[in-house]
Design a protein around this motif. Structure first.
Motif, PDB file in Angstrom:
ATOM      1  N   GLU A 100      -6.567 101.049 104.234  1.00  0.00           N
ATOM      2  CA  GLU A 100      -7.772  99.933 103.345  1.00  0.00           C
ATOM      3  C   GLU A 100      -9.098 100.069 103.316  1.00  0.00           C
ATOM      4  O   GLU A 100      -9.170  99.510 101.898  1.00  0.00           O
ATOM      5  N   SER A 101      -9.603 100.592 104.122  1.00  0.00           N
ATOM      6  CA  SER A 101     -11.003 100.783 103.777  1.00  0.00           C
ATOM      7  C   SER A 101     -11.797 102.029 103.084  1.00  0.00           C
ATOM      8  O   SER A 101     -12.906 102.222 103.088  1.00  0.00           O
ATOM      9  N   ASP A 102     -10.433 102.600 102.554  1.00  0.00           N
ATOM     10  CA  ASP A 102     -10.943 103.699 101.066  1.00  0.00           C
ATOM     11  C   ASP A 102     -10.995 102.914 100.064  1.00  0.00           C
ATOM     12  O   ASP A 102     -10.376 103.122  99.391  1.00  0.00           O
ATOM     13  N   THR A 106       1.086  96.184 101.138  1.00  0.00           N
ATOM     14  CA  THR A 106       0.997  96.473 102.640  1.00  0.00           C
ATOM     15  C   THR A 106      -0.300  98.088 103.439  1.00  0.00           C
ATOM     16  O   THR A 106      -0.047  99.230 101.295  1.00  0.00           O
ATOM     17  N   PHE A 107      -0.609  98.117 103.818  1.00  0.00           N
ATOM     18  CA  PHE A 107      -1.441  99.580 103.330  1.00  0.00           C
ATOM     19  C   PHE A 107      -1.229 100.667 104.510  1.00  0.00           C
ATOM     20  O   PHE A 107      -0.247 100.447 105.708  1.00  0.00           O
ATOM     21  N   GLY A 108      -1.486 101.738 104.641  1.00  0.00           N
ATOM     22  CA  GLY A 108      -1.000 103.196 105.203  1.00  0.00           C
ATOM     23  C   GLY A 108      -2.427 103.466 105.118  1.00  0.00           C
ATOM     24  O   GLY A 108      -3.063 103.353 105.311  1.00  0.00           O
ATOM     25  N   GLU A 165     -12.519 112.838 100.167  1.00  0.00           N
ATOM     26  CA  GLU A 165     -13.390 112.636 101.566  1.00  0.00           C
ATOM     27  C   GLU A 165     -14.380 111.777 100.891  1.00  0.00           C
ATOM     28  O   GLU A 165     -15.418 112.023  99.414  1.00  0.00           O
ATOM     29  N   PHE A 166     -14.782 110.686 101.857  1.00  0.00           N
ATOM     30  CA  PHE A 166     -15.781 109.472 101.301  1.00  0.00           C
ATOM     31  C   PHE A 166     -17.518 110.336 101.433  1.00  0.00           C
ATOM     32  O   PHE A 166     -16.922 110.414 102.911  1.00  0.00           O
ATOM     33  N   THR A 209      -8.809 101.582  97.009  1.00  0.00           N
ATOM     34  CA  THR A 209      -9.501 100.301  96.248  1.00  0.00           C
ATOM     35  C   THR A 209      -8.949 100.335  94.324  1.00  0.00           C
ATOM     36  O   THR A 209      -8.819  99.709  94.130  1.00  0.00           O
ATOM     37  N   PRO A 210      -9.400 101.562  93.915  1.00  0.00           N
ATOM     38  CA  PRO A 210      -8.975 101.746  92.506  1.00  0.00           C
ATOM     39  C   PRO A 210      -7.411 101.671  91.854  1.00  0.00           C
ATOM     40  O   PRO A 210      -7.325 100.635  90.744  1.00  0.00           O
ATOM     41  N   ARG A 211      -6.749 102.494  92.822  1.00  0.00           N
ATOM     42  CA  ARG A 211      -5.252 102.003  93.167  1.00  0.00           C
ATOM     43  C   ARG A 211      -4.720 100.924  92.645  1.00  0.00           C
ATOM     44  O   ARG A 211      -3.859 100.023  91.738  1.00  0.00           O
TER      45      ARG A 211
END
Length: 330
Positions: free
Chosen positions: A186-188, A216-218, A125-126, A193-195
């Motif tokens: 995408e917002s994670d 592409t994002f999922g 969790e963020f 982002t690091p991946r």
């Protein structure tokens, strides 16, 4: 009608306070009294209330776990480790599904505090400012698993950037150049982002320019893997290898390719991330980035109950080679 501590005290001809002291291993009674009370407890079938006992010894032997989704195999692996270690230490576990819902997460944090849990583990969790304020206000120990925070909270996770870099480099070393990525949410900024940065840097370092069509994002799910693979085939038709940011998405990609009659790995190679049980069960078995999810879960209990324990916060990863990546030299 349930048996209460008052019933035990009356039957044993002692005070409620004496029964309470015996239940909590506190001094102040004779051996004869202890034996009599224990005999009555057994005869009546009295079950001590853990929360009530916790009011005395400040321990409920209960740990709360917040997890976005309990059904995916990623969470299952972590939870299995948490529950196994908790059981060994004599603790029970309360699992709360947050569904990445901020209001629900705050409510669970508050509810777990009110139930006097001895600690909380937050999985993947963020950590928002509101979460942190609630944690700080309630003063309940917290450990993060598969995530980290800008706030001073202990955590256990792998280095997502390096793992993604290594996965992409693995494909490059196998002779691939036309490599796409099915990324997470995408917002994670904690996992996605690091991946993505690891993916980009691995390709840039060998002279391959990364364009927006290549990513592409999922949302780490099976269905988003299907959609992500569709998008790559449409927007980046020359793709010959795909790095997926979760095994669930990788298996979704495999499913889509199978339905389209595109063979793996002969025509397109796939590498996943996590090394969950689904990776071994996939057809063909999935090559993936392995992170020690079960151990991370077990160690989070140890870190929670013994915060001075020196547990390495960055856990090792490796490539679990199976059958979904083709080497062009073969």
């Amino acid at each position: 009608m349930s048996i209460t501590i008052k019933d035990v005290a009356k039957q044993a001809n002692v005070s409620v306070a004496t029964v309470s002291r015996i239940l909590n291993n506190l001094p102040g009674y004779s051996d004869e009294t202890q034996q009599r009370v224990k005999k009555v407890i057994e005869e009546l079938g009295y079950q001590p209330n853990a929360v009530a006992r916790g009011l005395i010894n400040r321990k409920t032997k209960t740990i709360g776990v917040l997890v976005p989704n309990v059904s995916d195999l990623f969470a299952s692996e972590v939870l299995a480790g948490i529950e196994e270690q908790a059981h060994e230490f004599g603790y029970s576990v309360m699992i709360c599904k947050t569904n990445h819902d901020g209001k629900r997460t705050i409510n669970y944090l508050q509810a777990l505090y009110e139930k006097r849990v001895d600690g909380i583990i937050i999985v993947s969790e963020f950590i928002t400012l509101d979460y942190y304020k609630t944690i700080e206000t309630n003063k309940v120990p917290v450990v993060l698993v598969a995530t980290e925070s800008e706030y001073p909270l202990p955590f256990i996770k792998v280095d997502d950037y390096q793992a993604a870099y290594d996965a992409t480099t693995y494909l490059v070393k196998k002779g691939h150049a036309d490599i796409g990525m099915i990324a997470g949410t995408e917002s994670d900024v904690i996992s996605t982002t690091p991946r993505i940065e690891g993916f980009k840097d691995a390709l840039n370092n060998v002279g391959i320019t990364v364009t927006k069509e290549m990513i592409t994002f999922g949302d780490f799910s099976f269905k988003s893997g299907i959609e992500g693979m569709k998008n790559l085939l449409k927007n980046y038709p020359k793709v010959r290898a795909v790095f997926c940011a979760s095994d669930e998405m990788a298996v979704g990609a495999l499913s889509l390719l199978y339905k389209k009659g595109i063979s793996v790995p002969e025509e397109i190679s796939i590498i996943g991330y996590d090394n969950t049980a689904t990776a071994e069960k996939a057809i063909p078995p999935l090559t993936t980035v392995a992170q020690p999810l079960y151990k991370m879960g077990k160690d989070s209990i140890q870190l929670l109950l013994n915060p001075t324990l020196k547990i390495n916060q960055r856990y090792p990863h490796h490539i679990a080679e199976r059958d979904t990546v083709r080497a062009y030299s073969e």
